[in-house]
Design a protein around this motif. Structure first.
Motif, mmCIF file in Angstrom:
data_model
loop_
_atom_site.group_PDB
_atom_site.id
_atom_site.type_symbol
_atom_site.label_atom_id
_atom_site.label_comp_id
_atom_site.label_asym_id
_atom_site.label_seq_id
_atom_site.Cartn_x
_atom_site.Cartn_y
_atom_site.Cartn_z
ATOM 1 N N MET A 178 0.820 -1.190 0.000
ATOM 2 C CA MET A 178 0.000 0.000 0.000
ATOM 3 C C MET A 178 0.871 1.264 0.000
ATOM 4 S SD MET A 178 -3.376 0.695 1.873
ATOM 5 C CE MET A 178 -4.223 2.187 1.767
ATOM 6 N N LEU A 179 1.920 1.283 0.813
ATOM 7 C CA LEU A 179 2.806 2.441 0.870
ATOM 8 C C LEU A 179 3.507 2.655 -0.475
ATOM 9 C CD1 LEU A 179 4.174 4.732 2.415
ATOM 10 C CD2 LEU A 179 5.885 3.079 3.170
ATOM 11 N N VAL A 180 3.977 1.544 -1.084
ATOM 12 C CA VAL A 180 4.661 1.651 -2.374
ATOM 13 C C VAL A 180 3.712 2.199 -3.432
ATOM 14 C CG1 VAL A 180 5.786 0.330 -4.210
ATOM 15 C CG2 VAL A 180 6.297 -0.190 -1.830
ATOM 16 N N GLU A 181 2.473 1.760 -3.408
ATOM 17 C CA GLU A 181 1.477 2.259 -4.363
ATOM 18 C C GLU A 181 1.237 3.754 -4.164
ATOM 19 O OE1 GLU A 181 -3.256 1.736 -4.985
ATOM 20 O OE2 GLU A 181 -2.114 -0.120 -4.734
ATOM 21 N N MET A 182 1.155 4.171 -2.916
ATOM 22 C CA MET A 182 0.943 5.584 -2.608
ATOM 23 C C MET A 182 2.145 6.430 -3.063
ATOM 24 S SD MET A 182 -0.226 7.235 1.012
ATOM 25 C CE MET A 182 1.370 7.202 1.789
ATOM 26 N N LEU A 183 3.349 5.936 -2.803
ATOM 27 C CA LEU A 183 4.560 6.647 -3.230
ATOM 28 C C LEU A 183 4.646 6.708 -4.751
ATOM 29 C CD1 LEU A 183 7.160 5.246 -0.684
ATOM 30 C CD2 LEU A 183 6.157 7.536 -0.714
ATOM 31 N N SER A 184 4.258 5.630 -5.401
ATOM 32 C CA SER A 184 4.270 5.601 -6.854
ATOM 33 C C SER A 184 3.331 6.645 -7.435
ATOM 34 C CB SER A 184 3.883 4.209 -7.352
ATOM 35 O OG SER A 184 3.860 4.171 -8.758
ATOM 36 N N ARG A 185 2.148 6.777 -6.850
ATOM 37 C CA ARG A 185 1.189 7.783 -7.332
ATOM 38 C C ARG A 185 1.718 9.199 -7.124
ATOM 39 N NH1 ARG A 185 -4.055 5.223 -4.758
ATOM 40 N NH2 ARG A 185 -2.679 5.617 -3.039
ATOM 41 N N ALA A 186 2.478 9.410 -6.064
ATOM 42 C CA ALA A 186 3.006 10.744 -5.751
ATOM 43 C C ALA A 186 4.299 11.048 -6.505
ATOM 44 C CB ALA A 186 3.260 10.858 -4.252
ATOM 45 N N SER A 187 4.885 10.048 -7.145
ATOM 46 C CA SER A 187 6.224 10.221 -7.724
ATOM 47 C C SER A 187 6.290 11.300 -8.799
ATOM 48 C CB SER A 187 6.751 8.890 -8.264
ATOM 49 O OG SER A 187 5.970 8.442 -9.355
ATOM 50 N N ASP A 188 5.275 11.422 -9.636
ATOM 51 C CA ASP A 188 5.304 12.475 -10.654
ATOM 52 C C ASP A 188 5.276 13.863 -10.019
ATOM 53 O OD1 ASP A 188 5.518 10.894 -12.916
ATOM 54 O OD2 ASP A 188 3.348 10.737 -13.192
ATOM 55 N N THR A 189 4.453 14.031 -9.004
ATOM 56 C CA THR A 189 4.373 15.318 -8.312
ATOM 57 C C THR A 189 5.700 15.646 -7.635
ATOM 58 O OG1 THR A 189 2.007 15.011 -7.948
ATOM 59 C CG2 THR A 189 3.122 16.622 -6.549
ATOM 60 N N VAL A 190 6.282 14.652 -6.987
ATOM 61 C CA VAL A 190 7.581 14.850 -6.327
ATOM 62 C C VAL A 190 8.646 15.217 -7.357
ATOM 63 C CG1 VAL A 190 9.409 13.684 -5.021
ATOM 64 C CG2 VAL A 190 7.012 13.364 -4.365
ATOM 65 N N GLY A 191 8.657 14.512 -8.486
ATOM 66 C CA GLY A 191 9.619 14.810 -9.541
ATOM 67 C C GLY A 191 9.454 16.220 -10.094
ATOM 68 N N LEU A 192 8.201 16.637 -10.266
ATOM 69 C CA LEU A 192 7.952 18.000 -10.748
ATOM 70 C C LEU A 192 8.396 19.050 -9.737
ATOM 71 C CD1 LEU A 192 4.517 17.500 -12.506
ATOM 72 C CD2 LEU A 192 6.712 18.063 -13.585
ATOM 73 N N MET A 193 8.262 18.735 -8.461
ATOM 74 C CA MET A 193 8.770 19.642 -7.430
ATOM 75 C C MET A 193 10.295 19.768 -7.560
ATOM 76 S SD MET A 193 6.340 18.393 -4.265
ATOM 77 C CE MET A 193 7.468 18.953 -3.032
ATOM 78 N N GLY A 194 10.961 18.659 -7.864
ATOM 79 C CA GLY A 194 12.407 18.678 -8.076
ATOM 80 C C GLY A 194 12.793 19.521 -9.275
ATOM 81 N N VAL A 195 12.047 19.364 -10.357
ATOM 82 C CA VAL A 195 12.292 20.190 -11.541
ATOM 83 C C VAL A 195 12.120 21.658 -11.176
ATOM 84 C CG1 VAL A 195 11.400 20.802 -13.828
ATOM 85 C CG2 VAL A 195 11.693 18.395 -13.202
ATOM 86 N N GLY A 196 11.099 21.952 -10.394
ATOM 87 C CA GLY A 196 10.862 23.327 -9.953
ATOM 88 C C GLY A 196 12.033 23.882 -9.171
ATOM 89 N N CYS A 197 12.588 23.085 -8.267
ATOM 90 C CA CYS A 197 13.752 23.531 -7.480
ATOM 91 C C CYS A 197 14.919 23.889 -8.384
ATOM 92 C CB CYS A 197 14.197 22.428 -6.514
ATOM 93 S SG CYS A 197 13.150 22.168 -5.088
ATOM 94 N N ILE A 198 15.223 23.026 -9.335
ATOM 95 C CA ILE A 198 16.359 23.261 -10.222
ATOM 96 C C ILE A 198 16.111 24.467 -11.120
ATOM 97 C CG2 ILE A 198 17.646 22.285 -12.178
ATOM 98 C CD1 ILE A 198 17.474 19.573 -10.681
ATOM 99 N N LEU A 199 14.894 24.595 -11.637
ATOM 100 C CA LEU A 199 14.587 25.740 -12.493
ATOM 101 C C LEU A 199 14.608 27.057 -11.723
ATOM 102 C CD1 LEU A 199 11.768 24.297 -14.776
ATOM 103 C CD2 LEU A 199 14.155 24.785 -15.384
ATOM 104 N N VAL A 200 14.117 27.042 -10.495
ATOM 105 C CA VAL A 200 14.166 28.253 -9.665
ATOM 106 C C VAL A 200 15.619 28.638 -9.397
ATOM 107 C CG1 VAL A 200 13.712 29.136 -7.331
ATOM 108 C CG2 VAL A 200 11.877 28.039 -8.630
#
Length: 85
Positions: A1-23
């Motif tokens: 269940m935790l892995v499934e939840m993390l998997s669903r959040a992974s795109d959002t987390v990755g986009l936050m990372g892109v945001g950090c680098i772009l900022v």
């Protein structure tokens, strides 16, 4: 269940990372941050880790390699700032 939840959040987390680098890159080019300051290095380091997290769920070898390099270079930058400190 935790892995499934993390998997669903992974795109959002990755986009936050892109945001950090772009900022970080924007602030550097707008002369609002100095590449020799810890804030710049931390933004890049954090961004790379967040993108790497997303890549564990959506594997892309080339992207993993660049993010590991980005993390390594940012770590070197943080150490350099700390030593100059």
């Amino acid at each position: 269940m935790l892995v499934e939840m993390l998997s669903r959040a992974s795109d959002t987390v990755g986009l936050m990372g892109v945001g950090c680098i772009l900022v970080a890159y924007y602030l550097l080019n707008a002369n609002r941050i100095d590449s020799k300051k810890l804030a710049y290095q931390i933004l890049n380091f954090t961004g790379a880790w967040l993108i790497l997290f997303s890549l564990f769920f959506h594997w892309n070898t080339a992207s993993v390699v660049i993010e590991i390099a980005w993390i390594s270079i940012s770590t070197m930058g943080m150490v350099k700032v700390y030593r100059a400190g």
